[in-house]
Design a protein around this motif. Structure first.
Motif: not given
Length: 439
Positions: A31-41, A74-77
């Motif tokens: 996905l890249g860094e941005g979507p990971v940050r979005w998922a964490v938030s 779960v969100v990242l998966t």
């Protein structure tokens, strides 16, 4: 890719991931860094809303962090499945299998006696939060119909898998020796009728002595049971007490009690803690009631500990008991600080230095000489800071040195006044309600 706009998602960079590094690495690669940050938030907001709306989930930082790790995984998966070129079609439970964080969270829910229907309500709340967050981020503010269908299918699969895990864990847990020990310790803490002789036999731990309780909990993904047990072994070797009694606490926490025939004046804790772990300790207390008293004090201490750097090691109740007492009701404490200190309560570093000097001055019996020695500063510097602090408090403020000192004690740990998920009012974990720790 049908949902190519997912690669444009982004979130706050200040919130680090907490779930398994393998899941984060896979998501970053796809996905890249941005979507990971979005998922964490997004997962943190998801956990916060579940905590508010399913209050049986617990109280304090450890249960919240367990829920947050599960939500994040779960969100990242889910995002990885959607971003995969094959992700537009769900081809069975394997594609969206519950990550290991979900299974660990379910085991914790079982141990804490949270009913299955409340667990599944949390899943539904999480689905609603994720659906709303994706809708808000989608082009034009509308989700494609197929993505909405996928999210509903995912929720069904997740609910089914979690229910199966819950039932299997409940059957295993209820018949285990570990469950008997945990229920007995909970009964002691809840001040239920417990026979001391039977308790000693079941716990293999003498109760007719002084006890120091320690609560250890994970903070982030780095904490491992292996590193913790090595630390506990070092604790056992380095102190004159016996034990410790160790049981599995809630949300992956570990509860310890160390026994002493003579009341220790001061505990000598090992320097540092295993990576990813935090610890709080209660005061020495005697007998069966002392097991409860020291543990509950350690819980109050943990509330202060989470506002301090991990490098402090074990947070000892003796060092924070005044602040722990005064910040039990954070709203009242904030009012008291503002009304007592005025502008001196400002959050800037200069005001903090003035508060530190004034507190030391009052604790030294208003002796400029003693305060200067303790602070390692010139006497005139201390005098100037005290005068400036008094000016910032302003005219009409309470002149009672005790009230001023109490307000200054509270602001030694300003983070204790912040709202923390899971520590607000409302129905709390049953055993802590029984124990008198919550209304």
């Amino acid at each position: 890719m049908e949902f190519s706009w997912l690669s444009d998602l982004d979130g706050l960079p200040s919130v680090p991931p907490t779930c398994a590094p393998s899941i984060v690495a896979s998501a970053r690669s796809l996905l890249g860094e941005g979507p990971v940050r979005w998922a964490v938030s997004t997962s943190r907001e998801m956990a916060r809303q579940i905590f508010e709306r399913v209050p049986e989930g617990g109280v304090g930082p450890a249960p919240f962090e367990t829920l947050h790790q599960m939500a994040e995984a779960v969100v990242l998966t889910c995002l990885c499945g959607l971003a995969d070129p094959r992700g537009a079609e769900i081809d069975g439970p394997a594609r969206f299998a519950v990550p290991v964080e979900g299974a660990e969270a379910v085991r914790d829910f079982v141990r804490r006696g949270i009913p299955l229907e409340r667990v599944l309500r949390g899943v539904r709340i999480g689905h609603a939060v994720l659906h709303r967050a994706l809708r808000d981020a989608a082009p034009g503010g509308e989700l494609p119909g197929r993505l909405t269908e996928i999210l509903f299918e995912l929720t069904d699969l997740l609910s089914s898998d979690m229910a199966e895990t819950y039932v299997a864990e409940r059957d295993r847990w209820e018949d285990s020796e570990e469950a008997v020990r945990c229920r007995l310790v909970e009964a002691i803490i809840a001040r239920e009728g417990v026979d001391p002789a039977s308790a000693e036999r079941i716990l293999d731990y003498r109760l007719d002595r002084h006890h120091v309780a320690v609560i250890l909990w994970r903070e982030g993904p780095a904490g491992t049971a292996t590193s913790l047990q090595a630390w506990v072994a070092g604790l056992r070797a380095g102190c004159v007490g016996e034990g410790p009694l160790q049981v599995a606490g809630h949300a992956g926490a570990v509860w310890l009690w160390i026994g002493f025939d003579a009341r220790p004046d001061r505990m000598a804790w090992p320097a540092g803690l295993p990576d990813g772990w935090r610890a709080a300790a209660g005061p020495p207390s005697f007998g069966l009631p002392g097991v409860r008293r020291s543990h509950l004090a350690a819980r109050h201490c943990a509330r202060i500990a989470v506002t301090m750097p991990a490098s402090v090691g074990v947070c000892d109740y003796a060092d924070v008991r005044t602040a722990a007492l005064l910040t039990g009701d954070t709203e009242q404490a904030r009012w008291f600080v503002r009304e007592t200190l005025g502008a001196l309560a400002a959050p800037d570093s200069r005001s903090a230095r003035l508060r530190e000097t004034l507190l030391c001055y009052l604790a030294s019996g208003r002796s400029l000489k003693t305060a200067a020695e303790r602070l390692g500063a010139a006497r005139n510097t201390v005098a100037y800071r005290v005068k400036r602090a008094e000016e910032l408090m302003g005219a009409g403020r309470p002149a009672d040195p005790l009230e001023i000192r109490l307000a200054l004690e509270i602001l030694r740990f300003p983070g204790a006044l912040d709202a923390v998920p899971g520590q607000g009012p409302g129905p709390l974990l049953r055993m802590y309600v029984k124990a008198g720790l919550a209304p």
